[in-house]
Design an enzyme around this catalytic site. Structure first.
Site: not given
Ligand SMILES: Cc1cc2nc3c(=O)[nH]c(=O)nc-3n(C[C@H](O)[C@H](O)[C@H](O)COP(=O)(O)OP(=O)(O)OC[C@H]3O[C@@H](n4cnc5c(N)ncnc54)[C@H](O)[C@@H]3O)c2cc1C
Length: 586
Positions: A12-13, A16, A37, A47, A50, A117, A231, A233, A243, A246, A291, A359, A394, A398, A400
């Site tokens: 995962g890229g 986290a 990834s 990415v 917001e 928020f 959750q 939204h 989305l 908020e 939410r 969400h 959640r 929290n 990000l």
């Molecule tokens: C539209 C939207 C707005 C949001 N806004 C907020 C906000 O303002 N504040 C906040 O705190 N949270 C927000 N959230 C929640 C938060 O953004 C996400 O929970 C968080 O970004 C998830 O990050 P992550 O690193 O866990 O996973 P992700 O960013 O989802 O990344 C997952 C990674 O895993 C890789 N991957 C998955 N499966 C595989 C596989 N089988 N093989 C190889 N690679 C794989 C993908 O390629 C990707 O690189 C929002 C969520 C959404 C959907």
């Protein structure tokens, strides 16, 4: 074909994954670390965030307030030791991000700006306009590039964890561009694969969020924790699921029903927000309630016939017109652009149609406070993990911050593990990967062509989950969802993948993702059916009260050949004994 052995391999890229990679590269520079990834890292779901990231920074705030908001918001299902660690490390992480180049928005005096928020009773959400996730991910991505020990395998799809000798020793992956099957051996593996919102029909989640990492861990015998907590939204675009952040309500936007009434006034969410003074102490209330409560209020408005009816069902209006064009363009430009692009609505002059959409998954891979799972060598962080700081609900902003705090922790723990464990058995892993390869190839030969389609299976799954495990749940509908999942698993097992091409075989990837999705959905539905109480996002019409005596516990779902086996684990309480979740008049 096998790649070189890595000390730490991150799947995962997103936020986290990249934070974990930087932690290893920076703090343990002699270790080799790799990020695999399925999409180019900058296309990860992070990415699209917001609104912002929470951390205590202003003089009127303190760690205990952030802890309390998070714990009460979680309806007391969060582990309080994890929340305390999270809150303590959060400001340092956001400041670190600033030093790496993240352009946090500023107050006129030059200090970091924060916005209100939902569920946060004090303003503590840092933001970069309304493109916070983009700026955070960009900062992490460019920082990770600086470190030579970080290898990237972009557009490789991980389909199996390689477990040998009671220890996770790498992964098997499909290189999407060539169709080659690859083994990536590693001394430790961190899952950072994000959420599973795609089990539901209307979701803010990107198409890549199918619960891959959750299913990989589940198949390797690791429990999925608290999966029943999903959750909604309150403000997504009808039909699209996109989305409306908020932040739109944080800046003063209000929700109105078809009678033009600001209906949240009827739901004990406190006094109206004073939009003239956004720092007013009553910020806790109304549109900035948590939410789950706002989504539930929508459900009841719909029941009462107070919502609008459109092509994609019921919706209400989000009104930001009173903020004026200048503020809208400065503080929430992306909201204006999104509403214009996808609904043809200019929010400077018109209301935006919105409805609750799925969400975020509070549940995920069961880990300890360092991201370690019960399988030695396997770690998890980010949305795919459940540490747990989010409990039954959640709080916005929290997540990000969670990516940073627990991404770093998991990176360091995985690095420690890698140091303490000898070389991996690369030849054994190749054999295991071959077995998995046979399974994949069999997807081309099994079943009959045209008997079923992935699209049908997915839409039947979506409908079953929305009906059975949506905003409100009850026994018979949950039982029907569980039954449907049994049936769909069986049907998916017979599905034939017709496309045999090697380059970017999207049909094959979609079939593998559908298998993951069904695993995640199974854990959601069965865990929800067994929790006979209402707590946070898990609301049951047949068990309306929270029942701490029986259910102040985490659910652990284990995969079996049949239905999942459920176990329960005590919640860690440190300083905040369970109390009522009050957002109304106090
Ligand atoms: C539209 C939207 C707005 C949001 N806004 C907020 C906000 O303002 N504040 C906040 O705190 N949270 C927000 N959230 C929640 C938060 O953004 C996400 O929970 C968080 O970004 C998830 O990050 P992550 O690193 O866990 O996973 P992700 O960013 O989802 O990344 C997952 C990674 O895993 C890789 N991957 C998955 N499966 C595989 C596989 N089988 N093989 C190889 N690679 C794989 C993908 O390629 C990707 O690189 C929002 C969520 C959404 C959907």
């Amino acid at each position: 074909m096998t790649t070189p052995v890595h000390d730490v391999l991150i799947v995962g890229g997103g936020g986290a994954g990249l934070r974990a990679a930087i932690a290893v590269a920076e703090e343990q520079p002699d270790l080799s670390v790799a990020v695999v990834s399925k999409v180019y890292p900058m296309r990860s779901h992070t990415v699209s965030a917001e609104g912002g990231a929470a951390a205590v920074i202003k003089p009127d705030d303190a760690a205990q307030h952030h802890c309390y908001d998070t714990i009460s918001g979680a309806d007391w299902l969060a582990d309080q030791d994890a929340v305390e660690a999270f809150v303590a490390e959060a400001p340092g992480e956001l400041i670190q991000l600033e030093h790496w180049g993240c352009p946090w928005s500023r107050d006129p005096d030059g200090s970091v700006a924060v916005r209100p928020f939902g569920g946060m009773k004090i303003q503590r959400t840092w933001f970069a306009a309304d493109k916070t996730g983009f700026h955070m991910l960009h900062t992490l991505f460019q920082t990770a590039q600086r470190y030579r020990p970080v290898t990237r395998y972009d557009e490789w799809f991980v389909f199996d964890l390689l477990v040998h000798d009671g220890r996770c020793q790498g992964v098997a992956a499909l290189e999407l561009k060539t169709g080659a099957l690859r083994v990536i051996p590693a001394r430790s593996v961190i899952l950072c694969t994000g959420g599973a919102g795609r089990i539901f029909p209307f979701t803010t989640n990107a198409a890549i969020k199918n619960g891959d990492g959750m299913a990989l861990a589940y198949r390797a015998g690791v429990a999925l924790k608290d999966m029943e907590f999903v959750q909604y939204h309150p403000t997504g675009l009808p039909g699209k699921g996109i989305l409306i952040t908020e932040a739109a309500r944080g800046e003063g936007g209000v929700l109105v029903n078809r009678h033009g009434r600001r209906y949240l006034e009827d739901y004990d969410l406190g006094q109206p927000l004073d939009v003239g003074d956004p720092r007013h102490p009553q910020l806790r209330s109304m549109e900035l309630g948590p939410r789950d409560r706002l989504s539930q209020a929508f459900y009841w408005e719909q029941e009462k016939g107070h919502t609008f009816e459109g092509e994609f069902g019921a919706y209400v209006h989000l009104d930001v017109r009173h903020l004026g064009q200048k503020k809208i363009d400065k503080k929430i430009p992306f909201v204006r652009q999104t509403a214009l692009n996808y609904m043809g609505v200019d929010c400077v002059h018109e209301c935006i149609p919105v409805r609750p959409v799925v969400h975020y998954m509070m549940g995920g891979v069961h880990t300890d406070i360092h991201g370690a799972t019960s399988l030695p060598g396997l770690f998890a962080a980010g949305e795919c993990a459940c540490v747990s700081i989010n409990g039954a609900n959640r709080l916005g902003s929290n997540s990000l911050t969670e990516l940073l705090v627990f991404g770093r922790r998991a990176g360091l723990a995985a690095a420690r593990f890698a140091r303490g464990h000898g070389p991996v058995a690369a030849d054994v892993l190749e054999k295991k990967a071959e077995e998995e390869t046979r399974r994949i190839v069999s997807l081309h030969t099994q079943g009959a062509p045209g008997a079923d389609s992935l699209a049908t299976i997915r839409s039947e799954l979506n409908a079953a989950l929305e009906h059975g495990a949506g905003i409100y749940r009850q026994a018979d509908r949950l039982a029907a969802a569980c039954e449907k999942i049994r049936e769909l698993k069986e049907r998916l097992g017979r599905l034939k993948v017709l496309d045999r091409s090697r380059t970017f075989n999207t049909q094959l990837v979609a079939a593998l993702e559908a298998q993951f999705l069904l695993d995640a959905a199974e854990a959601v539905a069965f865990s929800a059916a067994a929790r006979r109480e209402s707590r946070g996002s898990h609301q049951r019409l047949d068990y309306k009260e929270r029942d701490d005596e029986r259910y102040l516990k985490h659910t652990l779902a284990f995969r079996t050949d049949g239905d999942p086996r459920l176990e329960y684990l005590d919640v860690v309480i440190t300083k905040w004994p369970p109390g009522a979740r009050v957002y109304g008049k106090q």
